[in-house]
Scaffold this motif. Structure first.
Motif, PDB file in Angstrom:
ATOM      1  N   SER A 142      65.423 -81.075  30.174  1.00 35.40           N
ATOM      2  CA  SER A 142      65.347 -82.136  30.816  1.00 35.40           C
ATOM      3  C   SER A 142      66.336 -82.066  32.111  1.00 35.40           C
ATOM      4  CB  SER A 142      66.032 -83.293  30.326  1.00 35.40           C
ATOM      5  OG  SER A 142      67.192 -83.390  29.828  1.00 35.40           O
ATOM      6  N   THR A 143      66.819 -80.305  31.976  1.00 30.52           N
ATOM      7  CA  THR A 143      67.084 -80.640  33.671  1.00 30.52           C
ATOM      8  C   THR A 143      67.696 -79.438  33.835  1.00 30.52           C
ATOM      9  OG1 THR A 143      69.496 -80.109  32.405  1.00 30.52           O
ATOM     10  CG2 THR A 143      69.151 -82.129  33.170  1.00 30.52           C
ATOM     11  N   ALA A 144      67.298 -78.909  34.868  1.00 37.10           N
ATOM     12  CA  ALA A 144      67.478 -77.092  35.361  1.00 37.10           C
ATOM     13  C   ALA A 144      68.500 -76.195  35.034  1.00 37.10           C
ATOM     14  CB  ALA A 144      67.148 -76.732  37.159  1.00 37.10           C
ATOM     15  N   ARG A 145      68.354 -74.809  34.411  1.00 35.16           N
ATOM     16  CA  ARG A 145      68.558 -74.183  33.668  1.00 35.16           C
ATOM     17  C   ARG A 145      69.196 -73.082  34.347  1.00 35.16           C
ATOM     18  NH1 ARG A 145      72.352 -77.165  30.062  1.00 35.16           N
ATOM     19  NH2 ARG A 145      71.572 -79.006  30.394  1.00 35.16           N
ATOM     20  N   PRO A 146      69.333 -72.301  35.792  1.00 31.32           N
ATOM     21  CA  PRO A 146      69.106 -70.876  36.200  1.00 31.32           C
ATOM     22  C   PRO A 146      69.576 -70.828  34.555  1.00 31.32           C
ATOM     23  CG  PRO A 146      69.900 -72.957  37.235  1.00 31.32           C
ATOM     24  CD  PRO A 146      69.953 -73.465  36.737  1.00 31.32           C
ATOM     25  N   GLY A 147      69.086 -68.708  34.623  1.00 32.25           N
ATOM     26  CA  GLY A 147      69.397 -67.912  34.120  1.00 32.25           C
ATOM     27  C   GLY A 147      69.108 -68.501  32.232  1.00 32.25           C
ATOM     28  N   TRP A 148      68.827 -69.704  32.169  1.00 34.90           N
ATOM     29  CA  TRP A 148      68.106 -69.748  30.191  1.00 34.90           C
ATOM     30  C   TRP A 148      66.550 -70.316  30.538  1.00 34.90           C
ATOM     31  CZ3 TRP A 148      72.178 -73.718  28.560  1.00 34.90           C
ATOM     32  CH2 TRP A 148      73.178 -73.675  28.722  1.00 34.90           C
ATOM     33  N   LEU A 149      66.137 -69.658  31.687  1.00 31.34           N
ATOM     34  CA  LEU A 149      64.320 -70.072  31.973  1.00 31.34           C
ATOM     35  C   LEU A 149      63.797 -70.084  30.209  1.00 31.34           C
ATOM     36  CD1 LEU A 149      62.003 -70.603  33.353  1.00 31.34           C
ATOM     37  CD2 LEU A 149      62.035 -68.188  33.590  1.00 31.34           C
ATOM     38  N   ALA A 150      63.402 -69.076  29.389  1.00 33.92           N
ATOM     39  CA  ALA A 150      63.181 -69.349  28.630  1.00 33.92           C
ATOM     40  C   ALA A 150      63.005 -70.390  27.751  1.00 33.92           C
ATOM     41  CB  ALA A 150      62.929 -67.716  27.682  1.00 33.92           C
ATOM     42  N   TYR A 151      64.262 -70.286  27.197  1.00 40.70           N
ATOM     43  CA  TYR A 151      65.373 -71.176  26.314  1.00 40.70           C
ATOM     44  C   TYR A 151      64.947 -73.010  26.579  1.00 40.70           C
ATOM     45  CZ  TYR A 151      68.805 -74.344  23.313  1.00 40.70           C
ATOM     46  OH  TYR A 151      69.399 -74.859  22.930  1.00 40.70           O
ATOM     47  N   ALA A 152      65.512 -73.006  27.654  1.00 33.31           N
ATOM     48  CA  ALA A 152      65.068 -74.114  29.147  1.00 33.31           C
ATOM     49  C   ALA A 152      63.804 -75.141  28.720  1.00 33.31           C
ATOM     50  CB  ALA A 152      65.678 -73.856  29.850  1.00 33.31           C
ATOM     51  N   SER A 153      63.078 -74.095  28.965  1.00 31.07           N
ATOM     52  CA  SER A 153      61.380 -74.413  28.834  1.00 31.07           C
ATOM     53  C   SER A 153      60.693 -74.900  27.641  1.00 31.07           C
ATOM     54  CB  SER A 153      60.630 -73.613  30.210  1.00 31.07           C
ATOM     55  OG  SER A 153      60.931 -72.220  29.173  1.00 31.07           O
ATOM     56  N   SER A 154      61.346 -74.040  26.670  1.00 31.62           N
ATOM     57  CA  SER A 154      60.630 -74.247  24.888  1.00 31.62           C
ATOM     58  C   SER A 154      61.222 -76.286  24.726  1.00 31.62           C
ATOM     59  CB  SER A 154      60.899 -73.150  24.310  1.00 31.62           C
ATOM     60  OG  SER A 154      63.331 -72.789  24.340  1.00 31.62           O
ATOM     61  N   LYS A 155      62.944 -75.740  25.280  1.00 31.48           N
ATOM     62  CA  LYS A 155      63.097 -77.609  24.755  1.00 31.48           C
ATOM     63  C   LYS A 155      62.267 -77.829  25.475  1.00 31.48           C
ATOM     64  CE  LYS A 155      66.178 -75.848  22.118  1.00 31.48           C
ATOM     65  NZ  LYS A 155      66.044 -76.595  20.047  1.00 31.48           N
ATOM     66  N   ALA A 156      61.601 -77.967  26.466  1.00 32.41           N
ATOM     67  CA  ALA A 156      61.068 -78.921  27.991  1.00 32.41           C
ATOM     68  C   ALA A 156      59.968 -78.872  27.149  1.00 32.41           C
ATOM     69  CB  ALA A 156      61.386 -78.530  28.864  1.00 32.41           C
ATOM     70  N   ALA A 157      59.081 -77.878  26.050  1.00 27.28           N
ATOM     71  CA  ALA A 157      57.702 -78.394  25.448  1.00 27.28           C
ATOM     72  C   ALA A 157      58.244 -79.141  24.248  1.00 27.28           C
ATOM     73  CB  ALA A 157      57.546 -77.107  25.441  1.00 27.28           C
ATOM     74  N   ILE A 158      59.337 -79.420  23.631  1.00 24.75           N
ATOM     75  CA  ILE A 158      60.111 -80.089  22.461  1.00 24.75           C
ATOM     76  C   ILE A 158      60.470 -81.475  22.968  1.00 24.75           C
ATOM     77  CG2 ILE A 158      61.570 -80.147  20.441  1.00 24.75           C
ATOM     78  CD1 ILE A 158      59.837 -78.173  20.361  1.00 24.75           C
ATOM     79  N   ILE A 159      60.702 -81.897  23.861  1.00 25.19           N
ATOM     80  CA  ILE A 159      60.261 -83.239  24.394  1.00 25.19           C
ATOM     81  C   ILE A 159      59.394 -83.677  24.248  1.00 25.19           C
ATOM     82  CG2 ILE A 159      60.882 -84.014  26.275  1.00 25.19           C
ATOM     83  CD1 ILE A 159      63.610 -82.298  26.148  1.00 25.19           C
ATOM     84  N   ASN A 160      58.205 -83.131  25.519  1.00 24.56           N
ATOM     85  CA  ASN A 160      57.423 -83.535  25.514  1.00 24.56           C
ATOM     86  C   ASN A 160      56.088 -83.663  24.561  1.00 24.56           C
ATOM     87  OD1 ASN A 160      53.898 -82.675  26.631  1.00 24.56           O
ATOM     88  ND2 ASN A 160      54.953 -83.615  28.300  1.00 24.56           N
ATOM     89  N   MET A 161      55.866 -82.542  23.088  1.00 23.62           N
ATOM     90  CA  MET A 161      55.190 -82.253  21.876  1.00 23.62           C
ATOM     91  C   MET A 161      55.311 -83.747  21.062  1.00 23.62           C
ATOM     92  SD  MET A 161      55.736 -79.852  18.967  1.00 23.62           S
ATOM     93  CE  MET A 161      55.749 -78.808  19.991  1.00 23.62           C
ATOM     94  N   SER A 162      57.181 -83.857  21.175  1.00 24.81           N
ATOM     95  CA  SER A 162      57.960 -85.074  20.318  1.00 24.81           C
ATOM     96  C   SER A 162      57.144 -86.814  20.820  1.00 24.81           C
ATOM     97  CB  SER A 162      59.051 -85.314  20.676  1.00 24.81           C
ATOM     98  OG  SER A 162      59.837 -83.915  20.101  1.00 24.81           O
ATOM     99  N   GLN A 163      57.040 -86.469  22.811  1.00 20.66           N
ATOM    100  CA  GLN A 163      56.478 -87.535  22.410  1.00 20.66           C
ATOM    101  C   GLN A 163      55.555 -88.134  22.827  1.00 20.66           C
ATOM    102  OE1 GLN A 163      58.303 -87.087  26.423  1.00 20.66           O
ATOM    103  NE2 GLN A 163      60.724 -88.221  26.365  1.00 20.66           N
TER     104      GLN A 163
END
Length: 246
Positions: A142-163
């Motif tokens: 849910s926040t910008a994480r430079p250097g963690w692109l794949a991981y951070a974006s995959s977790k953003a997908a889980i947040i939206n999937m859950s909602q």
């Protein structure tokens, strides 16, 4: 009441802590623990409260057919699946230009696609009686994480999937929860922040207790939300100069 609970990523960290915490409950009698590491699953079982029926499966969740067959076997034998807790995750933090297509795909296969597959197969049984699904995302989603692109974006997908699933599955009486732990002393955290002192941050058992509470009657109004779980950092007060009056 007899309930059946599936927990992925149960061989260590947050998944293990959730299994231990939920094993203290009287209403859950059947546990199914899933991870790639058989030795870790055996250790988790040793730490759970005795008297529960516990099955473990050392499988790779990205083998979608195998995962589907396991869920179908569980649902058929136990009759219902009441709880699904998706914890299994993967991280290999790199910047955009350092991230290979292969690692991007692997991150999404584990962090997103396997959750989709497990959830879809579980809902085929769960829609008959209702139930609870809990997905473990991350504050990185849910926040910008430079250097963690794949991981951070995959977790953003889980947040939206859950909602999205919280609304889509409500007609079946299925509650969908999403928690986003902050810094937590897990093996995965060591990959993300190798120089961090794990004793100074949140511990897996703290998250386990939050999940236990969410999946009880106390959490009935918290589905569909991204629930952040983190430990506040205690700051040392800055000494103030004392004023002397002569």
């Amino acid at each position: 009441m007899t309930k059946t609970c599936i927990i992925t990523g149960a061989s260590r960290g947050i998944g293990r802590a959730i299994a231990i915490s939920l094993s203290e409950r009287a209403d859950i009698t059947n546990f199914v623990l899933i991870s790639r590491t058989e030795a870790g699953l055996k250790e988790t079982i040793k730490l759970m409260k005795p008297g529960k029926k516990v099955e473990s499966y050392a499988i790779d969740l990205t083998d979608y057919d195998v995962a589907r067959d396991v869920v179908q076997s569980i649902g058929t034998r136990f009759g219902t699946i009441d709880m699904l807790i998706n914890v299994a995750g993967y991280a290999n933090p790199k910047s955009l230009l350092e991230t290979s297509v292969e690692d991007w795909e692997k991150t999404y296969q584990i962090n997103v696609h396997s959750i989709f597959n497990m959830t879809k197969e579980t809902v085929k049984f769960m829609k008959r009686t209702g139930g609870q699904i809990l997905n473990v995302a991350s504050t990185a989603g849910s926040t910008a994480r430079p250097g963690w692109l794949a991981y951070a974006s995959s977790k953003a997908a889980i947040i939206n999937m859950s909602q999205t699933l919280s609304e889509e599955l409500s007609e079946y009486g299925i509650l969908v929860y999403c928690i986003s732990p902050g810094r937590c002393a897990t093996e995965l955290r060591k990959v993300l922040a190798p120089d961090e002192d794990p004793t100074t941050i949140m511990q897996p058992e703290h998250v386990g207790e939050v999940v236990n509470r969410l999946l009880s009657d106390d959490g009935v109004c918290l589905d569909g939300q991204n629930i952040v779980v983190r430990k506040q950092v205690t700051k040392t007060p800055v000494p103030q100069p004392t004023e002397q009056i002569n």
